[in-house]
Design an enzyme around this catalytic site. Structure first.
Site, mmCIF file in Angstrom:
data_model
loop_
_atom_site.group_PDB
_atom_site.id
_atom_site.type_symbol
_atom_site.label_atom_id
_atom_site.label_comp_id
_atom_site.label_asym_id
_atom_site.label_seq_id
_atom_site.Cartn_x
_atom_site.Cartn_y
_atom_site.Cartn_z
ATOM 1 N N GLU A 168 47.567 -8.802 13.682
ATOM 2 C CA GLU A 168 47.568 -7.487 14.328
ATOM 3 C C GLU A 168 46.120 -7.271 14.750
ATOM 4 O O GLU A 168 45.371 -6.529 14.123
ATOM 5 C CB GLU A 168 48.061 -6.400 13.364
ATOM 6 C CG GLU A 168 48.761 -5.247 14.051
ATOM 7 C CD GLU A 168 47.812 -4.237 14.672
ATOM 8 O OE1 GLU A 168 46.884 -4.662 15.391
ATOM 9 O OE2 GLU A 168 48.006 -3.057 14.439
ATOM 10 N N GLU A 177 39.601 -6.389 20.694
ATOM 11 C CA GLU A 177 39.115 -6.573 19.322
ATOM 12 C C GLU A 177 38.821 -8.038 19.010
ATOM 13 O O GLU A 177 38.702 -8.421 17.849
ATOM 14 C CB GLU A 177 40.129 -6.011 18.322
ATOM 15 C CG GLU A 177 40.217 -4.496 18.359
ATOM 16 C CD GLU A 177 41.103 -3.935 17.268
ATOM 17 O OE1 GLU A 177 41.646 -4.734 16.470
ATOM 18 O OE2 GLU A 177 41.265 -2.704 17.209
#
Length: 683
Positions: A144, A153
């Site tokens: 995730e 990210e």
């Protein structure tokens, strides 16, 4: 252990030394990390669980032992799902030490500590081997690692390293695939967040500097709750395009790539903005899909899942361009290892242009002004309010001083005929930007900009003149909460000795307003997460829950409420007033009272905002933009964030119930803080 950190106080402007402990940092980091939002995202959790169970079943059907690598484990929820689904062992990687420690406690509480190993490292530092962090490579990769932009990210470098070093060839991946979608649109509203538009001031036109108009803008994505942007606010110029997909079960590259999608323009207009979102398929067949599409793409918008950890993206084209209905166009997306950017080209061009490099601001405007600030400066109604107020107070002999960051007020004052105008700017970049604007409109020398703090300003800086009009929006780039703009009051006090005896202060006063509200979804970001519906695990232990609750009962936090629908359950009211015509008081200002809850609903907390009385007749709101609707509907300005104070426990107010929201505020002029407390009681 205690540490002292120097921080600029956004209200007083002073440098404060704040005492902090390691525990304080722990609480703050976890409380602001969206864990509650993710754990309340039932759609996300359900889809991940379905995908994990299917992946475990596929590996078991091949007669293999199931070894899972969970990168970015957070609370350990996905690893516990894998064990519940029948995995033999999980390696759970979490780089943030306090969260890794919390995950260890949660895993132990749920009885999985013998089958889940928490590794407190970045995944690219994890090793495999007899003496490594992992004894063997994993055959299921669970991650995730995504943000609103999908790759922001560092998902691509992490996947690239994992495939090279941590997982087996042909491993199962959950999610299995991600796909990015985009649509080219024209939108006056959204484009106003990217470029300064011409303004009408007192019958004259104020044009943006050429360098600003030609600038490609900032490269950072604009992430918003696109569900709250009405489809009436934009015109689609083409269909929704599938831009590219990433198969996470195969080796992934983080190198620069570009992808192009061709289409025929559905209507003519100005190509300005690209709307984008993505979905993830949890299994190879694509039968388990978690979509980030905005609610207005759904046949039944109310069924769209709400989430704040993943939203939608708005990208601004480097330049707007005219397109014609029926024109063949190509939309290109480029990405490096962390970000995406878009460009559009007509297919009628003989030469195919090379993919553009990542846009970069060259005009300084996109470094000085945020997107909401661009929108605020382009708000015609707001400009008219300031022009009207200035026109009513300016005289031919007025000497004006503006105290705001990157403000157009000194330009307005000059255009309206003030004899002399000064402006205080907090940075050289901001000062240079306003000077560019003045030069572009043949007003060079009309405004003198001073890069000096208010308390350092001297009479000599003003040519030994006294100020007759002190003005501010007020807007300061350091402000987070609405009342941080009270820095204007501190500036006004510091400048008292330079003001004429009857100087005009604009705004002359400000008031803090509040209303008790029921949030449609925002309450989820701080709601308790003791259990996870549908799964036989407890994803939150007491220590982490206390972190999420750490400051909830004592402080407000900033949110742009136009993105987060709410209903007013009480009347709105001014609860504190600040008189800028007077200097700061020496003693604290306090206010207590109560507001009746006049509508049925679940009261989650209060919304707080500032309103500025520019003159006795002109008021500008940084909160509600109109009266509350009959059913409690609220319309909020898109330009400023409001304060949100969430109650520890919501209050259920019935249609025939009589209850009131009690409040207590204390403004301490020494610290600039507003301490507040709220409670709901039955009458």
């Amino acid at each position: 252990m205690k540490t002292f950190c120097g921080r600029a106080n956004p209200t007083t402007g002073a440098l404060d030394w704040v005492e902090e402990s390691e525990e304080y940092d722990y609480h703050q980091e976890i409380a602001r990390s969206c864990y509650a939002d993710m754990l309340h995202d039932h759609d996300r959790n359900e889809k991940y669980y379905q995908g994990i169970r299917a992946a475990v079943a596929r590996v078991k059907s091949r007669g293999e032992k199931v070894i899972v690598l969970d990168i970015g484990t957070g609370t350990g929820l996905l690893s516990m799902m894998a064990l519940t689904a029948g995995a033999d062992f999980c390696y759970a990687v979490e780089v943030f030490k306090p969260m890794a420690e919390a995950a260890g406690c949660i895993v132990k509480r749920n009885g999985f500590s013998d089958k889940i190993k928490i590794i407190n490292k970045h995944s690219t530092e994890v090793t495999v081997g007899p003496d490594g962090d992992m004894q063997t490579r994993a055959n299921i990769l669970i991650t995730e690692l995504f943000d609103t932009e999908l790759i922001g990210e560092g998902a691509l470098p992490s996947y690239q390293h994992a495939h090279q070093n941590l997982v087996t060839a042909g491993c199962e991946a959950v999610p299995h695939r991600a796909t990015v979608y985009a649509q080219l649109v024209e939108s006056e509203l959204l484009w106003s967040w990217a470029q300064l538009q011409p303004l009408q001031v007192g019958g004259s036109r104020l044009a943006p500097p050429p360098d600003v108009a030609l600038c490609a803008g900032a490269h950072a994505v604009c992430d918003v709750q696109l569900s709250q942007v009405s489809p009436q606010s934009f015109t689609p110029l083409g269909p929704l395009c599938t831009m590219f997909s990433v198969d996470f079960s195969k080796p992934v590259s983080s190198a620069f790539q570009s992808h192009t999608s061709g289409f025929v323009a559905r209507s003519g207009g100005r190509a300005q903005v690209v709307l984008s979102w993505w979905d993830i398929e949890m299994d190879p067949s694509g039968s388990i899909v978690c979509s980030m599409a905005p609610s207005w793409t759904y046949t039944e918008p109310e069924t769209a899942p709400w989430r704040d950890h993943w939203m939608q993206s708005v990208y601004f084209l480097p330049q707007e361009r005219r397109v014609s209905e029926g024109e063949e166009l190509s939309l290109t997306v480029c990405h490096d290892d962390y970000s995406l950017w878009y460009s559009v080209q007509s297919c009628s061009h003989q030469a195919v242009l090379a993919p553009p490099g990542r846009p970069c601001c060259t005009c300084q405007a996109h470094l000085v002004w945020t997107r909401p600030r661009f929108g605020e400066l382009n708000d015609r109604r707001r400009t008219e309010s300031f022009v009207s107020a200035l026109r009513s107070v300016l005289r031919d002999d007025s000497v004006c001083l503006s105290v705001s960051d990157g403000s157009l007020l000194p330009v307005f004052a000059h255009m309206l005929g003030a004899r002399k105008v000064y402006g205080l700017e907090n940075s050289r970049m901001s000062k240079q930007l306003i000077e560019q604007l003045l030069e572009a409109n043949s007003m060079k020398g009309g405004v003198e900009l001073l890069e000096v703090r208010p308390e350092q300003l001297s009479s000599a800086d003003l040519g030994d003149q006294q100020i007759s009009v002190l003005m501010g929006e007020p807007y300061f780039s350091t402000s987070l909460l609405p009342w941080h703009s009270l820095f204007f009051w501190y500036c006004r006090t510091a400048l008292a000795g330079l003001l004429q005896p009857n100087a005009t202060i604009l705004p002359c006063s400000a008031s803090l307003h509040m209303v008790a509200v029921e949030f449609q979804d925002l309450w989820r970001i701080r709601a308790p997460c003791g259990t996870c519906e549908g799964f036989d695990v407890t994803p939150m232990d007491d220590m982490v829950q206390r972190s999420l609750d750490f400051r909830e009962s004592r402080e407000a936090e900033p949110h742009p409420l136009w993105e987060y629908p709410c209903r007013a359950l009480s009347p709105s009211a001014a609860v504190m007033t600040f008189d800028f015509t007077q200097c700061l008081p020496q003693q604290p200002i306090s206010s207590q009272g109560s507001l009746p809850l006049t509508r049925a609903g679940r009261c989650h907390g209060v919304a707080l905002w500032m309103e500025y009385n520019l003159t006795d007749d002109v008021t500008v709101s940084a909160g509600l933009t109109g009266a509350v609707g009959e059913q409690g509907e609220c319309k909020w300005t898109r330009h400023r964030k409001q304060g949100v104070y969430l109650l520890r426990s919501p209050w259920e107010n019935s249609a025939d119930g009589r209850a009131a929201m009690s409040y207590s505020f204390t403004f301490d002029p020494r610290s600039g803080d507003i301490k507040m407390d709220f409670s709901v009681q039955a009458e």
